[in-house]
Design an enzyme around this catalytic site. Sequence first.
Site, PDB file in Angstrom:
ATOM      1  N   LEU A  19     -23.859 -47.472  70.043  1.00  0.00           N
ATOM      2  CA  LEU A  19     -24.915 -46.910  69.199  1.00  0.00           C
ATOM      3  C   LEU A  19     -25.729 -47.993  68.512  1.00  0.00           C
ATOM      4  O   LEU A  19     -26.964 -47.921  68.470  1.00  0.00           O
ATOM      5  CB  LEU A  19     -24.293 -45.979  68.158  1.00  0.00           C
ATOM      6  N   ASP A  38     -23.002 -58.368  64.801  1.00  0.00           N
ATOM      7  CA  ASP A  38     -21.822 -57.908  65.525  1.00  0.00           C
ATOM      8  C   ASP A  38     -20.733 -58.962  65.389  1.00  0.00           C
ATOM      9  O   ASP A  38     -20.983 -60.170  65.512  1.00  0.00           O
ATOM     10  CB  ASP A  38     -22.125 -57.666  67.001  1.00  0.00           C
ATOM     11  N   ASP A  74     -18.930 -60.878  58.820  1.00  0.00           N
ATOM     12  CA  ASP A  74     -17.993 -59.781  58.638  1.00  0.00           C
ATOM     13  C   ASP A  74     -18.508 -58.867  57.533  1.00  0.00           C
ATOM     14  O   ASP A  74     -18.613 -59.269  56.373  1.00  0.00           O
ATOM     15  CB  ASP A  74     -16.625 -60.352  58.256  1.00  0.00           C
ATOM     16  N   ASN A 101     -23.624 -49.435  60.615  1.00  0.00           N
ATOM     17  CA  ASN A 101     -23.080 -48.813  61.818  1.00  0.00           C
ATOM     18  C   ASN A 101     -21.710 -49.373  62.209  1.00  0.00           C
ATOM     19  O   ASN A 101     -20.961 -48.713  62.910  1.00  0.00           O
ATOM     20  CB  ASN A 101     -24.066 -49.008  62.976  1.00  0.00           C
ATOM     21  N   TYR A 172      -9.705 -42.538  59.612  1.00  0.00           N
ATOM     22  CA  TYR A 172     -11.111 -42.523  60.020  1.00  0.00           C
ATOM     23  C   TYR A 172     -11.848 -41.359  59.364  1.00  0.00           C
ATOM     24  O   TYR A 172     -12.963 -41.516  58.845  1.00  0.00           O
ATOM     25  CB  TYR A 172     -11.176 -42.417  61.543  1.00  0.00           C
ATOM     26  N   LYS A 176     -14.954 -41.702  56.748  1.00  0.00           N
ATOM     27  CA  LYS A 176     -16.261 -41.130  57.066  1.00  0.00           C
ATOM     28  C   LYS A 176     -16.659 -40.037  56.068  1.00  0.00           C
ATOM     29  O   LYS A 176     -17.845 -39.859  55.768  1.00  0.00           O
ATOM     30  CB  LYS A 176     -16.248 -40.574  58.495  1.00  0.00           C
ATOM     31  N   THR A 206     -19.412 -44.117  73.238  1.00  0.00           N
ATOM     32  CA  THR A 206     -19.177 -45.462  72.731  1.00  0.00           C
ATOM     33  C   THR A 206     -17.773 -45.890  73.134  1.00  0.00           C
ATOM     34  O   THR A 206     -17.000 -45.099  73.690  1.00  0.00           O
ATOM     35  CB  THR A 206     -19.288 -45.513  71.192  1.00  0.00           C
TER      36      THR A 206
END
Length: 303
Positions: A19, A38, A74, A101, A172, A176, A206
């Site tokens: 993404l 990244d 990071d 993201n 997770y 979120k 992904t």
Amino acid sequence: MFGICEGRVVIVTGAGRGLGRAYALALAAEGARVMVNDLDVGAHGEAGQTTGAAQAVVDQIVAAGGEAIANSDDVTEVEAGQRMVRTALDAFGDLHAVVNNAGFVRDRMFVSCTPDEWDAVLRVHLRGHFCLSRAAVDYWRAKQKQGHDPDARIINTSSGAGLQGSIGQSAYSAAKGGIASLTLVQAAELGRYGITANALAPAARTRMTETAFADAMQAPEDGFDANDPANVAPTVVWLASADSAGVTGQVFELQGGRIMLSEGWRNGPAIDQGRRWDPSEVGPVVSELLARRTPPQPVYGAG
């Protein structure tokens, strides 16, 4: 012809693939100058899994005539967030949007999740959203105090797992869900500085979803590929643009050609008798309230 992000400067984290890569490419195609961040880790946060992902995206943007720089900081480190903002300013002279993201998942049933796994997932998602956004907000507030009104955007990444829960993803889902709530608070607090905050709950192919939902995420042999990450990118581009100035505090659920607003938690049915309840009275009242409420969406993966 100019794109809707012409002249905008955007930082996208976790943009080496999936993404984030789709967002970076689409933003650049619409005129944005992009920092491609990244850390080159695996789908579960393992270090040393890949190399050069961010630079490969930058090379693709530059080859297409766009402007971009690579970054490997990071996102969970406060100093790294500050450094990312300074680097974007040094390279491009301004900053207009951050797209948070970056993330990974450790699929575990709650009874099997270790404290280290729990902390690692919450750190990259929740703390990662904090570190870069806080550095960006410091810059935008200082800019406003100098008499230059920002037209700034925070674009966060929640998930259907955070909005409805997901079996086997307690850490997770908790992270979120926290990001969705964080977005509401950012929108309420930061509007006075010319900053909007919105969140995405994207569904796309992904590394994370291919691991958890391999069959459902396969690309079709022909026709529209509803799980292509590029399908989510147009909404991200619009949210990063000046056109979205009037929209804040929203969570967008996105998949394929669908754009859906999440309505979130709302006050449901209530009974108030104007005095303290006796414990023996509570059960029948709860039963009545449950019968009157809108049925909840099921937790993902629940039988």
